[in-house]
Design a protein around this motif. Structure first.
Motif, PDB file in Angstrom:
ATOM      1  N   LEU A 192      21.864  -0.848  -6.291  1.00  0.00           N
ATOM      2  CA  LEU A 192      20.398  -1.026  -5.342  1.00  0.00           C
ATOM      3  C   LEU A 192      19.453  -1.953  -6.336  1.00  0.00           C
ATOM      4  CD1 LEU A 192      20.187   2.826  -4.809  1.00  0.00           C
ATOM      5  CD2 LEU A 192      20.482   0.807  -3.218  1.00  0.00           C
ATOM      6  N   THR A 193      19.911  -3.350  -5.875  1.00  0.00           N
ATOM      7  CA  THR A 193      19.333  -4.617  -6.743  1.00  0.00           C
ATOM      8  C   THR A 193      17.740  -4.880  -6.199  1.00  0.00           C
ATOM      9  OG1 THR A 193      20.290  -5.797  -5.074  1.00  0.00           O
ATOM     10  CG2 THR A 193      21.493  -5.291  -7.027  1.00  0.00           C
ATOM     11  N   GLU A 194      17.238  -4.267  -5.170  1.00  0.00           N
ATOM     12  CA  GLU A 194      16.084  -4.587  -4.535  1.00  0.00           C
ATOM     13  C   GLU A 194      14.692  -4.949  -5.760  1.00  0.00           C
ATOM     14  OE1 GLU A 194      17.897  -1.990  -1.359  1.00  0.00           O
ATOM     15  OE2 GLU A 194      17.695  -2.205  -3.347  1.00  0.00           O
ATOM     16  N   PRO A 195      14.700  -4.258  -6.841  1.00  0.00           N
ATOM     17  CA  PRO A 195      13.459  -4.467  -7.837  1.00  0.00           C
ATOM     18  C   PRO A 195      13.954  -5.896  -8.286  1.00  0.00           C
ATOM     19  CG  PRO A 195      14.405  -2.174  -8.240  1.00  0.00           C
ATOM     20  CD  PRO A 195      15.343  -2.859  -6.995  1.00  0.00           C
ATOM     21  N   ARG A 196      14.926  -6.335  -8.199  1.00  0.00           N
ATOM     22  CA  ARG A 196      15.271  -7.723  -8.805  1.00  0.00           C
ATOM     23  C   ARG A 196      14.531  -8.750  -8.058  1.00  0.00           C
ATOM     24  NH1 ARG A 196      19.801  -8.377 -13.274  1.00  0.00           N
ATOM     25  NH2 ARG A 196      19.717  -6.349 -14.135  1.00  0.00           N
ATOM     26  N   VAL A 197      14.308  -8.489  -6.680  1.00  0.00           N
ATOM     27  CA  VAL A 197      13.656  -9.780  -5.976  1.00  0.00           C
ATOM     28  C   VAL A 197      12.173  -8.857  -5.277  1.00  0.00           C
ATOM     29  CG1 VAL A 197      15.584 -10.616  -4.992  1.00  0.00           C
ATOM     30  CG2 VAL A 197      14.896  -8.528  -3.870  1.00  0.00           C
ATOM     31  N   GLY A 198      11.912  -7.915  -6.084  1.00  0.00           N
ATOM     32  CA  GLY A 198      10.359  -7.395  -5.919  1.00  0.00           C
ATOM     33  C   GLY A 198      10.451  -6.547  -4.675  1.00  0.00           C
ATOM     34  N   ARG A 199      11.475  -5.927  -4.271  1.00  0.00           N
ATOM     35  CA  ARG A 199      11.322  -4.890  -3.464  1.00  0.00           C
ATOM     36  C   ARG A 199      11.979  -3.433  -3.550  1.00  0.00           C
ATOM     37  NH1 ARG A 199       9.767  -6.711   1.768  1.00  0.00           N
ATOM     38  NH2 ARG A 199       9.637  -8.763   1.843  1.00  0.00           N
ATOM     39  N   LEU A 200      11.943  -2.582  -3.103  1.00  0.00           N
ATOM     40  CA  LEU A 200      12.201  -1.200  -3.144  1.00  0.00           C
ATOM     41  C   LEU A 200      13.513  -0.692  -2.246  1.00  0.00           C
ATOM     42  CD1 LEU A 200       8.744   0.098  -3.545  1.00  0.00           C
ATOM     43  CD2 LEU A 200      10.593  -0.160  -5.289  1.00  0.00           C
ATOM     44  N   ALA A 201      14.447   0.047  -2.697  1.00  0.00           N
ATOM     45  CA  ALA A 201      15.333   0.633  -1.843  1.00  0.00           C
ATOM     46  C   ALA A 201      14.830   1.837  -1.138  1.00  0.00           C
ATOM     47  CB  ALA A 201      16.424   1.021  -2.658  1.00  0.00           C
ATOM     48  N   LEU A 202      14.022   1.616   0.022  1.00  0.00           N
ATOM     49  CA  LEU A 202      13.269   2.575   0.789  1.00  0.00           C
ATOM     50  C   LEU A 202      13.892   3.183   1.859  1.00  0.00           C
ATOM     51  CD1 LEU A 202       9.722   0.939   0.872  1.00  0.00           C
ATOM     52  CD2 LEU A 202      10.449   2.576  -0.955  1.00  0.00           C
ATOM     53  N   ASP A 203      15.090   2.491   2.112  1.00  0.00           N
ATOM     54  CA  ASP A 203      15.982   3.060   3.435  1.00  0.00           C
ATOM     55  C   ASP A 203      17.241   4.075   2.982  1.00  0.00           C
ATOM     56  OD1 ASP A 203      14.834   2.130   5.789  1.00  0.00           O
ATOM     57  OD2 ASP A 203      16.084   0.341   5.643  1.00  0.00           O
ATOM     58  N   GLY A 204      16.712   4.773   2.090  1.00  0.00           N
ATOM     59  CA  GLY A 204      17.693   6.010   1.723  1.00  0.00           C
ATOM     60  C   GLY A 204      18.294   5.990   0.312  1.00  0.00           C
ATOM     61  N   GLY A 205      18.059   4.542  -0.253  1.00  0.00           N
ATOM     62  CA  GLY A 205      18.662   4.284  -1.540  1.00  0.00           C
ATOM     63  C   GLY A 205      18.159   5.217  -2.773  1.00  0.00           C
ATOM     64  N   ILE A 206      16.845   5.151  -3.179  1.00  0.00           N
ATOM     65  CA  ILE A 206      16.130   5.823  -4.067  1.00  0.00           C
ATOM     66  C   ILE A 206      16.148   7.169  -4.133  1.00  0.00           C
ATOM     67  CG2 ILE A 206      13.988   6.184  -5.354  1.00  0.00           C
ATOM     68  CD1 ILE A 206      12.984   3.483  -4.300  1.00  0.00           C
ATOM     69  N   HIS A 207      16.129   7.951  -2.689  1.00  0.00           N
ATOM     70  CA  HIS A 207      16.184   9.308  -2.816  1.00  0.00           C
ATOM     71  C   HIS A 207      17.547   9.816  -2.428  1.00  0.00           C
ATOM     72  CE1 HIS A 207      12.061   7.793  -0.846  1.00  0.00           C
ATOM     73  NE2 HIS A 207      11.713   8.723  -1.760  1.00  0.00           N
ATOM     74  N   GLN A 208      18.602   9.120  -2.057  1.00  0.00           N
ATOM     75  CA  GLN A 208      19.872   9.385  -1.939  1.00  0.00           C
ATOM     76  C   GLN A 208      20.363   9.413  -3.041  1.00  0.00           C
ATOM     77  OE1 GLN A 208      20.989  11.411   0.403  1.00  0.00           O
ATOM     78  NE2 GLN A 208      21.587  10.152   2.310  1.00  0.00           N
ATOM     79  N   LEU A 209      20.398   8.288  -4.186  1.00  0.00           N
ATOM     80  CA  LEU A 209      21.377   8.212  -5.348  1.00  0.00           C
ATOM     81  C   LEU A 209      20.940   9.379  -6.287  1.00  0.00           C
ATOM     82  CD1 LEU A 209      23.139   6.304  -6.490  1.00  0.00           C
ATOM     83  CD2 LEU A 209      21.481   5.279  -7.467  1.00  0.00           C
ATOM     84  N   VAL A 210      19.653   9.727  -6.338  1.00  0.00           N
ATOM     85  CA  VAL A 210      19.245  10.995  -7.395  1.00  0.00           C
ATOM     86  C   VAL A 210      19.764  12.239  -6.873  1.00  0.00           C
ATOM     87  CG1 VAL A 210      17.278   9.675  -8.412  1.00  0.00           C
ATOM     88  CG2 VAL A 210      16.756  11.125  -6.348  1.00  0.00           C
ATOM     89  N   ARG A 211      20.367  12.323  -5.603  1.00  0.00           N
ATOM     90  CA  ARG A 211      20.995  13.380  -5.171  1.00  0.00           C
ATOM     91  C   ARG A 211      22.360  13.427  -5.281  1.00  0.00           C
ATOM     92  NH1 ARG A 211      15.833  12.742  -2.978  1.00  0.00           N
ATOM     93  NH2 ARG A 211      14.669  14.786  -2.194  1.00  0.00           N
ATOM     94  N   ARG A 212      22.915  12.388  -5.286  1.00  0.00           N
ATOM     95  CA  ARG A 212      24.307  12.133  -5.342  1.00  0.00           C
ATOM     96  C   ARG A 212      24.946  11.912  -6.698  1.00  0.00           C
ATOM     97  NH1 ARG A 212      26.021  10.321  -0.278  1.00  0.00           N
ATOM     98  NH2 ARG A 212      27.956  10.155  -0.864  1.00  0.00           N
ATOM     99  N   ILE A 213      24.430  11.543  -7.756  1.00  0.00           N
ATOM    100  CA  ILE A 213      24.825  11.381  -8.960  1.00  0.00           C
ATOM    101  C   ILE A 213      23.872  11.801  -9.855  1.00  0.00           C
ATOM    102  CG2 ILE A 213      26.245   9.456  -8.228  1.00  0.00           C
ATOM    103  CD1 ILE A 213      24.337   7.764  -9.783  1.00  0.00           C
ATOM    104  N   PRO A 214      24.463  12.075 -11.141  1.00  0.00           N
ATOM    105  CA  PRO A 214      23.314  12.843 -12.353  1.00  0.00           C
ATOM    106  C   PRO A 214      22.198  11.610 -12.405  1.00  0.00           C
ATOM    107  CG  PRO A 214      25.760  12.717 -13.126  1.00  0.00           C
ATOM    108  CD  PRO A 214      25.887  12.023 -11.660  1.00  0.00           C
ATOM    109  N   TYR A 215      21.334  12.487 -12.748  1.00  0.00           N
ATOM    110  CA  TYR A 215      19.843  11.729 -12.922  1.00  0.00           C
ATOM    111  C   TYR A 215      19.951  10.802 -13.737  1.00  0.00           C
ATOM    112  CZ  TYR A 215      14.977  11.313 -13.792  1.00  0.00           C
ATOM    113  OH  TYR A 215      13.603  10.768 -13.940  1.00  0.00           O
TER     114      TYR A 215
END
Length: 268
Positions: free
Chosen positions: A140-163
């Motif tokens: 989820l490389t969005e922060p490297r271009v000043g963006r955020l993984a808002l389409d499920g990335g941030i919220h899904q990843l912390v639910r799918r793998i260890p914190y």
């Protein structure tokens, strides 16, 4: 009965054959990045499949060997929106119409053949089973271009793998290989690229060996109850659950076991 349907619209293909749907994002000139047209087409495909009781499994992948998808098409005019404008226009079903979708009761297998970055990674997070080539890269490389993984990335990843593993990726925007993602629990199987199709087919065959009504019930029960305790979830009389309990599949499964033969699923 074998059925086959082929459609090609706006660089996304849908093929339905032998009860299996294959969705291919074919925009290789931009590493299968998704623009507004492709996003709309993907949403239309999921809506079509939701209404098709004959489809028992879905495989989603990217065309070619370089990329599953690198997410949003940064060359498209849509990225000219400000961050707030982009946030306000987010698809309720997430990136590719898949990353946050809860209405698709069909198992989705992500066939990850290369880069799965940004929105591409978000689509992987919307899948149920992930099979990857050993050359695949996730992030989820969005922060490297000043963006955020808002389409499920941030919220899904912390639910799918260890914190800490999730935060290690989210806070750095770094990429991780398929083997590393398997060790985190996101990827089910990693194989050499030339064995990817065979590996995906093995998973498909195992799904097709199960009762269609049972599989749909399992998927619906999981997607509709993640916010509940296990005890609360068990008490819900969801439509797919009730259909499975009162299905011909249920009776056929018992008969086949007693008669020591493979079941022939009616699918109802």
């Amino acid at each position: 009965m074998t059925t086959s349907v082929d459609e090609r619209v706006d660089t996304v293909t849908l093929t339905i054959k032998n009860n299996v749907a294959t969705v291919v994002i074919d925009r290789q000139h931009v590493l299968n990045a998704v623009d507004a047209t492709a996003q709309a087409r993907l949403n239309g495909i999921w809506e079509q499949l939701e209404k098709d009781p004959t489809v028992r499994a879905v495989v989603i992948t990217g065309a070619g060997s370089r990329a599953f998808s690198v997410g949003a098409d940064m060359s498209a005019s849509a990225v000219d929106k400000t961050g707030l404008e982009y946030w306000a226009s987010l698809d309720p079903h997430g990136f590719g119409g898949l990353s946050l979708r809860t209405s698709l009761d069909i198992p989705v297998i992500a066939r990850v053949n290369g880069y799965a970055l940004g929105g591409g990674m978000e689509m992987v997070l919307g899948a149920d089973i992930v099979v990857a080539a050993d050359t695949a890269q996730f992030g989820l490389t969005e922060p490297r271009v000043g963006r955020l993984a808002l389409d499920g990335g941030i919220h899904q990843l912390v639910r799918r793998i260890p914190y800490t593993q999730a935060m290690g990726m989210l806070l750095t925007g770094r990429k991780a290989g398929a083997t590393e993602m398997q060790s985190m629990g996101l990827v089910n199987e990693v194989v050499p690229a030339e064995e990817l199709d065979a590996a995906v087919q093995r998973w498909v065959d195992q799904i097709l060996a199960c009762a269609p009504t049972s599989v749909r019930a399992v998927k619906q029960m999981v997607t509709q109850t993640t916010h509940l305790t296990a005890k609360e979830a068990r008490g819900l009389r969801l439509p797919a659950l009730m259909a499975a309990l009162d299905s011909e599949d249920s009776a056929e499964g018992v008969r086949a076991f007693q008669e020591k033969r493979p079941p022939v699923w009616p699918g109802s």
